[in-house]
Scaffold this active site. Sequence first.
Site, PDB file in Angstrom:
ATOM      1  N   PHE A  66      -5.643   2.013   3.772  1.00  0.00           N
ATOM      2  CA  PHE A  66      -5.605   0.554   3.208  1.00  0.00           C
ATOM      3  C   PHE A  66      -5.565  -0.791   4.072  1.00  0.00           C
ATOM      4  CE2 PHE A  66      -0.945   0.465   3.614  1.00  0.00           C
ATOM      5  CZ  PHE A  66      -0.813  -0.870   3.696  1.00  0.00           C
ATOM      6  N   LYS A  67      -5.250  -0.319   5.229  1.00  0.00           N
ATOM      7  CA  LYS A  67      -5.067  -1.693   6.223  1.00  0.00           C
ATOM      8  C   LYS A  67      -6.421  -1.955   6.528  1.00  0.00           C
ATOM      9  CE  LYS A  67      -0.181  -0.512   7.467  1.00  0.00           C
ATOM     10  NZ  LYS A  67      -0.214   0.817   7.182  1.00  0.00           N
ATOM     11  N   ASP A  68      -7.459  -1.334   6.473  1.00  0.00           N
ATOM     12  CA  ASP A  68      -8.734  -1.695   6.800  1.00  0.00           C
ATOM     13  C   ASP A  68      -9.205  -3.126   6.145  1.00  0.00           C
ATOM     14  OD1 ASP A  68      -9.663   0.226   8.317  1.00  0.00           O
ATOM     15  OD2 ASP A  68     -10.215   1.485   6.808  1.00  0.00           O
TER      16      ASP A  68
END
Length: 424
Positions: free
Chosen positions: A95-97
């Site tokens: 999710f950090k993308d």
Amino acid sequence: MVSLAEAVVKGLAPDKGLYMPEQIKELPTAFFNNIGNLTLQEISYAVANTLFGEDVPSSDLKDIVYDALNFDIPLVKVADNKYSLELFHGPTLAFKDVGARFMARLLGYFNALSDDKRPVNVLVATSGDTGSAVANGFLGVEGVRVFVLYPSGKVSKIQESQFTTLGKNIFAIEVNGTFDDCQALVKTAFLDDELNNKHKLTSANSINIARFMPQMFYYFYAYAQLAKQGADLSNVVVSVPSGNFGNITSGLIGKQMGLPIKRFIAANNRNDVFFNYCRTGVYEPKPSVQTIANAMDVGNPSNFARVLDLYGHSHAAICNDITCYSYTDEQIAETLAATYAETHYLLDPHGACGYRSLCEGLRPGEVGVFLETAHPAKFKETVEGIIDSEVSIPQRLQEFMKGEKDTIKLSKDFRDFKKLLLSF
Ligand SMILES: *Cc1c(COP(=O)(O)O)cnc(C)c1O
């Protein structure tokens, strides 16, 4: 009060505090009535405009949002009333993308407008996924250097390959210590006058407002997909596997902007500082312990201060909106195995915490969404050990593993880190 550009470029306020938006604006009811007809990019742009519209011209903001969010985030039904928001369809499968890609573009945008043409140095501490997302989000971005600090031997091979093999403007620093040591090195660097005089320094951890705020986009998109699927929207509960609490905090702000989420669940592994805070009202940071959900191995969540701020430091108000669960490695493994056997849905260890908390915490009439924060193949050995069958690695991950590891080894002594940065 500072401008958005300054908050993004500085990362941390001069007094070591975290930046928060000055006011939280609500989105109009009409937006929510129509949300089921909108795409991820359309929703994200509307939310971004409400957040950042006064600081970035709309057409520039639209380019940034559309370019950062150029992949889908599907909502998948796992069981009755329980949905997985699959946040792992970006370049590094976590999710950090979302936050990293948005921040890279916004920082590049602000730096291009600035008179000071020195490169920006992004310092980022990682327990695994942050480093890969930030390094890949910033790879090749003009005028920006990234230093990724990670605890030697404490991240998986696949994670490590995603930020130690890139080269170009990405420098991987292998620290002989824990994640908390890495985080302390980064925080100390921001307070060091000599370093700050020589270099422009900023953070890409979730303490940076440009990294953590865009994460709220997909909470709105989850709600939109529930609407599209005809789910009951009156009692939506979102469970968030949490470590530094950046992800859940962005969702909490989304709720204050009008997103109709009834309540949140913070799912923890054995690092249970927040869990204990909910039970006792006392916040007691402690050293992190290593678990199989290692991106959540945080002993002193940096965004706890933001949670306190959002709720006026009221323990009662926080508990009203957030319930917390904490799971051991055995419980995580048990959930992962049982869910795979019963539904064929393969969780990763972080998502397993989120899913289990829905199974235990969902009340009658509620619809639950958990954030599946990473692709299970990122934790291949762990997951294969649990389900006793092979997990195939997506092509995108395989490419990283072909690269050659190149790191700078360092002690956890700040003087060594400072010397290294000054040598650039
Ligand atoms: C970073 C991360 C988390 C924790 O997110 P926070 O915003 O730090 O609470 C959970 N799961 C995965 C896979 C992560 O990479």
